[in-house]
Every structure is written in structure tokens, then in C-alpha cells.
Design a protein around this motif. Structure first.
Motif, short mmCIF file in Angstrom:
data_model
loop_
_atom_site.label_atom_id
_atom_site.label_comp_id
_atom_site.label_asym_id
_atom_site.label_seq_id
_atom_site.Cartn_x
_atom_site.Cartn_y
_atom_site.Cartn_z
N TYR A 159 1.04 -1.24 0.43
CA TYR A 159 0.03 0.48 0.05
C TYR A 159 0.87 1.40 0.08
O TYR A 159 0.36 2.24 -0.39
N ARG B 128 1.34 2.03 -3.61
CA ARG B 128 0.54 2.41 -4.49
C ARG B 128 0.26 3.80 -3.95
O ARG B 128 -0.54 4.44 -4.68
N TYR C 175 -5.50 4.48 1.45
CA TYR C 175 -5.20 4.61 -0.43
C TYR C 175 -6.48 4.10 -0.99
O TYR C 175 -7.22 5.05 -1.69
N TYR D 159 -11.13 1.20 -7.38
CA TYR D 159 -11.32 1.36 -6.34
C TYR D 159 -11.82 0.64 -5.07
O TYR D 159 -12.47 -1.46 -4.96
#
Length: 159
Positions: free
Chosen positions: A23, A26, A146, A157
Motif C-alpha cells: 500500500y 501504491r 489508499y 478501487y
């Protein structure tokens, strides 16, 4: 945006470290993220209320030493507000709009957070009434941060 996550204790479990690192990678597109671990206090299994308070206060002093005056602080506490992912995303976006780009998330040790840390926090949030190990909470928090950035950019997402 700069995000700092302050936690009590050292994360040792490889599977949690791997998840967090994924994460963090990302999140690189959205923010800078920093982890600060403060040592936990030695605490025997059975303690009096006064001893538990002492442990929380000692850990609290270490946490507060890592927080700057201008930083906006989220304390993770079971009694905090329990926002949806969308509401959490909106709060982060609003803070950015208001010029608050230094965010700190605090995860306490096994006994929770001291009263001083709770008073210093600007917001207290909860991820539900269940109790999670604080090491696992670090992974859950990073995933939700995130998710918040993905929601705020309209990415798919969160569906």
C-alpha cells in the motif's frame, strides 16, 4: 499531502510488513507517507488500573514527542467516530482544501491511548467496536488511506 503514522511497538510480522509495503508503494502517487514507531512500555499480564494508566501515560509522552504543532492528528480509538470509507475520504479531501497537508494518525499500544494524546488529537476515529491487534490495525489504516485517495480521484478501487 504528508501523512505520518505513529504507532506503539515494533512491527515484526513479515506478512503485515509485506501488505503495508504494497500500500505504501501504491500511495506514492498520492502522498508521502512516513512511519514512526515508539517503543512500548513493558507491561505484565495483570496490572492495576493505576499501573495501566502509568503505561499509557509513558507511551503517550513518546507519541506526543513525535507530533508537531501544525499537524492535524487522528487518534484511532474504539470510542471515536466510525466513518464510512467515503466519509473518511471526504474528510481527508476537505483537510487538503483547508491547507492542512500534514496529517498524523496515531495507533496506541495494547492498552490504548493516553488522555493527553486523545486531547491533542483533532479527530478520533474508529474502525468498529471490535478489537484488533495494533500491528494489524496499521495495515488496515494504510489500506483505508489508499482507498480514500482512490475514492477522491474517482478511481474504481472502492467498489
Amino acid at each position: 499531502m504528508n501523512i505520518k503514522i505513529v504507532t506503539v511497538g515494533k512491527l515484526k510480522e513479515k506478512y503485515l510488513i509485506q501488505g503495508i509495503n504494497e500500500y505504501v508503494k501504491r500511495l506514492g502517487a498520492y502522498c508521502k507517507i512516513q512511519f514512526v514507531e515508539v517503543p512500548d512500555e513493558k507491561a505484565p499480564e495483570s496490572m492495576s488500573e493505576a499501573e495501566m494508566l502509568q503505561v499509557k501515560e509513558k507511551e503517550g509522552k513518546k507519541i506526543l514527542a513525535k507530533i508537531k504543532d501544525q499537524e492535524y492528528v487522528f487518534a484511532l480509538a474504539i470510542e471515536g467516530k466510525n466513518p464510512t470509507s467515503e466519509a473518511f475520504a471526504q474528510q481527508i479531501e476537505q483537510l487538503g482544501i483547508q491547507g492542512k497537508s500534514q496529517l498524523v494518525f496515531v495507533i496506541g499500544g495494547s492498552l490504548g491511548l493516553s488522555q493527553e494524546v486523545m486531547q491533542r488529537s483533532n479527530t478520533q476515529i474508529s474502525f468498529g467496536k471490535m478489537t484488533y491487534p495494533h500491528q494489524l490495525m496499521k495495515l488496515i489504516l494504510v489500506e483505508q488511506i489508499y482507498r480514500a485517495f482512490r475514492i477522491n480521484t474517482g478511481a474504481p478501487y472502492h467498489k
